[in-house]
Scaffold this active site. Sequence first.
Site, mmCIF file in Angstrom:
data_model
loop_
_atom_site.group_PDB
_atom_site.id
_atom_site.type_symbol
_atom_site.label_atom_id
_atom_site.label_comp_id
_atom_site.label_asym_id
_atom_site.label_seq_id
_atom_site.Cartn_x
_atom_site.Cartn_y
_atom_site.Cartn_z
ATOM 1 N N LYS A 83 -7.146 3.413 -2.917
ATOM 2 C CA LYS A 83 -6.015 2.173 -3.437
ATOM 3 C C LYS A 83 -6.175 1.108 -2.358
ATOM 4 O O LYS A 83 -6.298 1.052 -1.187
ATOM 5 C CB LYS A 83 -4.488 2.808 -3.108
ATOM 6 C CG LYS A 83 -4.301 4.210 -3.728
ATOM 7 C CD LYS A 83 -2.948 4.676 -3.715
ATOM 8 C CE LYS A 83 -1.928 3.715 -3.756
ATOM 9 N NZ LYS A 83 -0.600 4.488 -3.349
HETATM 10 C C1 E4P Z 1 2.389 4.365 -5.357
HETATM 11 O O1 E4P Z 1 1.347 5.238 -5.168
HETATM 12 C C2 E4P Z 1 3.186 4.165 -4.232
HETATM 13 O O2 E4P Z 1 2.704 5.136 -3.378
HETATM 14 C C3 E4P Z 1 4.618 4.219 -4.611
HETATM 15 O O3 E4P Z 1 5.338 4.207 -5.942
HETATM 16 C C4 E4P Z 1 5.344 3.157 -3.632
HETATM 17 O O4 E4P Z 1 6.794 3.218 -4.016
HETATM 18 P P1 E4P Z 1 7.777 2.721 -2.874
HETATM 19 O O5 E4P Z 1 8.138 1.239 -3.478
HETATM 20 O O6 E4P Z 1 9.091 3.378 -3.285
HETATM 21 O O7 E4P Z 1 7.259 2.468 -1.754
#
Ligand code: E4P
Length: 218
Positions: A83
Amino acid sequence: MNIYIDTVSPEQIRTAERRFQLDGVTTNPSIVAETDRRYKNIVETAGEITDGPVFAQVLAESVDGMVREARGYQDWADDVVAKIPATRPGFEALGRLRADGVPAGATVVYTAEQAVLAAKNDATFVAPYVGRIDDSGADGIATTRRIQSIFDAQGFETEVLAASIRNTTQATALYESGIDGITMSPAVLDAHVDSSETAESVAGFAAAWGDQDPPLSE
Ligand code: E4P
């Protein structure tokens, strides 16, 4: 459509895998920081449990650092997707990883424009952060739908992976509009099953059966 679970807990991944048909595991630095475990151990363990990809986020801020981390993550499990934040260095890292054939996509996506450039860079996925887009004052569902509709119109193969999902209402709105993929916390995933009427109906069937023998008794 792919459904991923967003957690670093092996127990939560196993429980969800027993109950549902999941397509992989996403992680991020915030949920990793809530544990004492090393990121490598988290990704290795998740990879042993799931048949799908494990998404691991780079922490470096430089292009070289992102590329080094994304490459290094490939040794942690059979199917790791890096990512990469949708920043200027992130786009440059995506380009280099594309050239090297390292699976990587764009995360922390807030706009359709970021998503388009990531898709043009052959990102394996783009992750619009629905809840956080709402927090910023824009419309997370509308932005994500727009990205999906652009990708469909352009024939991009990049997966639109909706992230930062806060509730089942958001999830259902995205299912309805043909989202490619979605990741959510164990709590939001589990809440898909909630229906007090289902529980009441099941209790009603049990009461109706009364003290008759169980169906499989002699
Ligand atoms: C996706 O891979 C992210 O880890 C996640 O959806 C982030 O979400 P958040 O905004 O609750 O931290």
